[in-house]
Design a protein around this motif. Structure first.
Motif, PDB file in Angstrom:
ATOM      1  N   UNK A 121       0.830  -1.203   0.000  1.00  5.61           N
ATOM      2  CA  UNK A 121       0.000   0.000   0.000  1.00  5.61           C
ATOM      3  C   UNK A 121       0.866   1.255   0.000  1.00  5.61           C
ATOM      4  N   UNK A 122       0.539   2.180  -0.884  1.00  2.00           N
ATOM      5  CA  UNK A 122       1.326   3.406  -1.021  1.00  2.00           C
ATOM      6  C   UNK A 122       1.236   4.295   0.209  1.00  2.00           C
ATOM      7  N   UNK A 123       0.185   4.124   1.015  1.00  2.00           N
ATOM      8  CA  UNK A 123       0.002   4.960   2.199  1.00  2.00           C
ATOM      9  C   UNK A 123       0.266   4.190   3.487  1.00  2.00           C
ATOM     10  N   UNK A 124       0.979   3.074   3.392  1.00  2.07           N
ATOM     11  CA  UNK A 124       1.259   2.289   4.588  1.00  2.07           C
ATOM     12  C   UNK A 124       2.309   2.991   5.451  1.00  2.07           C
ATOM     13  N   UNK A 125       2.534   2.448   6.634  1.00  5.19           N
ATOM     14  CA  UNK A 125       3.487   3.065   7.556  1.00  5.19           C
ATOM     15  C   UNK A 125       4.859   3.174   6.888  1.00  5.19           C
ATOM     16  N   UNK A 126       5.564   4.293   7.063  1.00  8.05           N
ATOM     17  CA  UNK A 126       6.811   4.513   6.329  1.00  8.05           C
ATOM     18  C   UNK A 126       7.832   3.392   6.426  1.00  8.05           C
ATOM     19  N   UNK A 131      11.328  -0.461   3.857  1.00  9.99           N
ATOM     20  CA  UNK A 131      11.949  -1.787   3.855  1.00  9.99           C
ATOM     21  C   UNK A 131      11.636  -2.534   2.567  1.00  9.99           C
ATOM     22  N   UNK A 132      10.393  -2.492   2.135  1.00 13.54           N
ATOM     23  CA  UNK A 132      10.030  -3.174   0.891  1.00 13.54           C
ATOM     24  C   UNK A 132      10.731  -2.541  -0.311  1.00 13.54           C
ATOM     25  N   UNK A 133      10.812  -1.225  -0.312  1.00 15.61           N
ATOM     26  CA  UNK A 133      11.542  -0.537  -1.386  1.00 15.61           C
ATOM     27  C   UNK A 133      13.010  -0.964  -1.400  1.00 15.61           C
ATOM     28  N   UNK A 150      -6.466   8.221   2.198  1.00 12.42           N
ATOM     29  CA  UNK A 150      -5.901   8.418   3.534  1.00 12.42           C
ATOM     30  C   UNK A 150      -6.793   7.891   4.647  1.00 12.42           C
ATOM     31  N   UNK A 151      -8.083   7.750   4.369  1.00 18.54           N
ATOM     32  CA  UNK A 151      -9.020   7.445   5.443  1.00 18.54           C
ATOM     33  C   UNK A 151      -9.649   6.062   5.328  1.00 18.54           C
ATOM     34  N   UNK A 152      -9.063   5.198   4.519  1.00 15.49           N
ATOM     35  CA  UNK A 152      -9.649   3.882   4.333  1.00 15.49           C
ATOM     36  C   UNK A 152      -8.559   2.831   4.254  1.00 15.49           C
ATOM     37  N   UNK A 153      -8.965   1.575   4.167  1.00 15.89           N
ATOM     38  CA  UNK A 153      -8.041   0.454   4.042  1.00 15.89           C
ATOM     39  C   UNK A 153      -8.065  -0.072   2.611  1.00 15.89           C
ATOM     40  N   UNK A 154      -7.005  -0.773   2.247  1.00 16.14           N
ATOM     41  CA  UNK A 154      -6.974  -1.413   0.931  1.00 16.14           C
ATOM     42  C   UNK A 154      -8.071  -2.471   0.860  1.00 16.14           C
ATOM     43  N   UNK A 155      -8.788  -2.508  -0.257  1.00 19.54           N
ATOM     44  CA  UNK A 155      -9.882  -3.462  -0.435  1.00 19.54           C
ATOM     45  C   UNK A 155      -9.397  -4.723  -1.144  1.00 19.54           C
ATOM     46  N   UNK A 169       4.737 -11.687  -3.103  1.00 17.43           N
ATOM     47  CA  UNK A 169       4.393 -11.285  -1.739  1.00 17.43           C
ATOM     48  C   UNK A 169       3.438 -10.104  -1.756  1.00 17.43           C
ATOM     49  N   UNK A 170       2.423 -10.176  -0.896  1.00 21.35           N
ATOM     50  CA  UNK A 170       1.552  -9.048  -0.592  1.00 21.35           C
ATOM     51  C   UNK A 170       1.846  -8.653   0.847  1.00 21.35           C
ATOM     52  N   UNK A 171       2.139  -7.386   1.086  1.00 24.75           N
ATOM     53  CA  UNK A 171       2.478  -6.914   2.437  1.00 24.75           C
ATOM     54  C   UNK A 171       1.627  -5.692   2.764  1.00 24.75           C
TER      55      UNK A 171
END
Length: 416
Positions: A121-126, A131-133, A150-155, A169-171
């Motif tokens: 997710x592009x808006x996940x915790x830095x 780390x993934x990058x 910004x106000x929702x979760x990945x569907x 991998x999905x993280x």
């Protein structure tokens, strides 16, 4: 004049089955509305007592104490397993969340040779994103970044659309750190498995706050911290989860002697332990590990079902107050309104969120700030009462209504 919201808070607190747990925490200033336990939990009294005794053991027993101290990581892991819906022997304390995420991500990628894509997710915790990058850059892989708002979760549908035979991998985070939005862990996991990918979940804002259900979802991997809702204390070690059937198939990249079979043989070859301990690396932090153990023990005793139910009650009550008191003053609820899709914190958007946060602290409320322009209000169920929510939000209302926050400067880092 009677305040109906105060009366509601009193009724809810009177019916609270977890109310007795508050007395088991160190609370030196009950006049403060502490709404930041989603960043650092309070100190359990049992932890204070255990650490004092442990220091004395260190002084008296020296090296002979290791026999008693070392099992804490596995013992705490089994307690955390109960909290996140896993089995004994699938969770262990180890390192930090970031290090654990690195270890499990690399192990998962190695288990899917020929695949060269990570979905995240592009808006996940830095830290997760960095780390993934870094792994992708070092290995010549590609990260497919998902947008969630910004106000929702990945569907699950968005994850499904990003999946193909190249994805290893999905993280993702189970509960979004900014908004508290809860992702569909089971749905995402099922979608990834249909395409042969493994899934790694970040449970930092889930463990001790909501029901996770790792085993029920057939989840592969997870990491999380113990210093938020698990009340392990600053610097407490994190935990990692690996589904039992995957444990013998995965080899983590940091080969340390605590993950080695016959550790004290000091042999020339690395042969990982055939259990969850194969994901350990070096000497564990004994004092911090026992603090995490005490926090996990308290949470497991309360039971995650009761904790999650109270979290929904606290955040739902806070949402009603926000609508009644704060929305007319320029605040907007930036968390899901459906309690089933919301963690144990509520996020509010305000164009002057940083000054509001600083002014709130001066008024005896401790919230949290997250860019852009958001206040996080955390309500750990073991020690937060509905009356504390009432106190905190009423003071926040006064700060906004009087304009007191205008006396405080904007965010000096320019993040607003």
């Amino acid at each position: 004049m009677t305040d109906p919201y105060m009366e509601e808070a009193r009724r809810l607190d009177a019916a609270d089955s977890l109310s007795g747990f508050r007395d088991r925490f160190v609370i030196t200033d009950p006049g403060i509305a502490y709404l930041d336990g989603n960043s650092l939990g309070r100190l359990p009294r049992s932890t204070r007592d255990r650490l004092r005794a442990l220091v004395d053991e260190w002084g008296a027993d020296l090296i002979d104490g290791w026999r008693r101290w070392l099992p804490a990581g596995r013992e705490a892991g089994d307690l955390v397993a109960r909290i996140v819906g896993a089995e004994p022997g699938e969770v262990v304390l180890s390192d930090s969340t970031g290090v654990n995420l690195y270890k499990l991500a690399v192990a998962a990628l190695d288990a899917r040779p020929g695949r060269d894509v990570i979905v995240a997710a592009a808006d996940d915790f830095p830290t997760d994103r960095y780390i993934l990058d870094g792994i992708a850059a070092a290995r010549g892989l590609k990260v497919r970044w998902l947008g969630s708002g910004l106000d929702d979760a990945v569907r699950p549908a968005d994850v499904e659309a990003a999946l193909d035979a190249r994805v290893a991998l999905v993280c993702l985070s189970h509960v979004a750190y900014r908004s508290g939005a809860v992702a569909d862990l089971a749905g995402v996991t099922k979608a990834a498995h249909r395409h042969g990918a493994l899934v790694l979940w970040d449970l930092c804002h889930s463990a001790g706050a909501v029901q996770v259900g790792l085993s029920a979802a057939n989840a592969d991997l997870a990491v999380g911290c113990t210093y938020k809702y698990l009340n392990g204390g600053p610097g407490a070690p994190a935990f990692l989860y690996v589904r039992r059937k995957l444990q013998p198939l995965l080899r983590q990249p940091i080969w340390g002697w605590f993950g080695q079979t016959d550790q004290f043989a000091m042999g020339p070859d690395y042969r990982p332990v055939p259990a969850i301990e194969r994901f350990l690396v070096g000497t564990p932090p004994v004092l911090a590990g026992h603090a995490a153990l005490e926090g996990a023990r308290l949470t497991a005793e309360a039971g995650i079902e009761a904790i999650a139910a109270k979290a929904r009650s606290l955040t739902g009550y806070a949402l009603r107050l926000a609508d009644a008191w704060l929305a007319p003053l320029g605040f907007r609820v930036a968390s899901p309104r459906d309690g089933r899709r919301r963690g144990a914190h509520l996020t509010l958007h305000h164009p002057s969120a940083w000054p509001v946060c600083q002014a709130a602290k001066s008024a005896g409320v401790i919230p949290d700030y997250r860019a852009p322009q958001r206040l996080r209000l955390g309500f750990p169920p073991l020690y937060t009462r509905h009356i504390d929510v009432h106190s905190g939000l009423s003071r926040l209302r006064d700060v906004a209504a009087t304009g007191r926050y205008r006396d405080f400067p904007d965010d000096p880092k320019g993040l607003t």
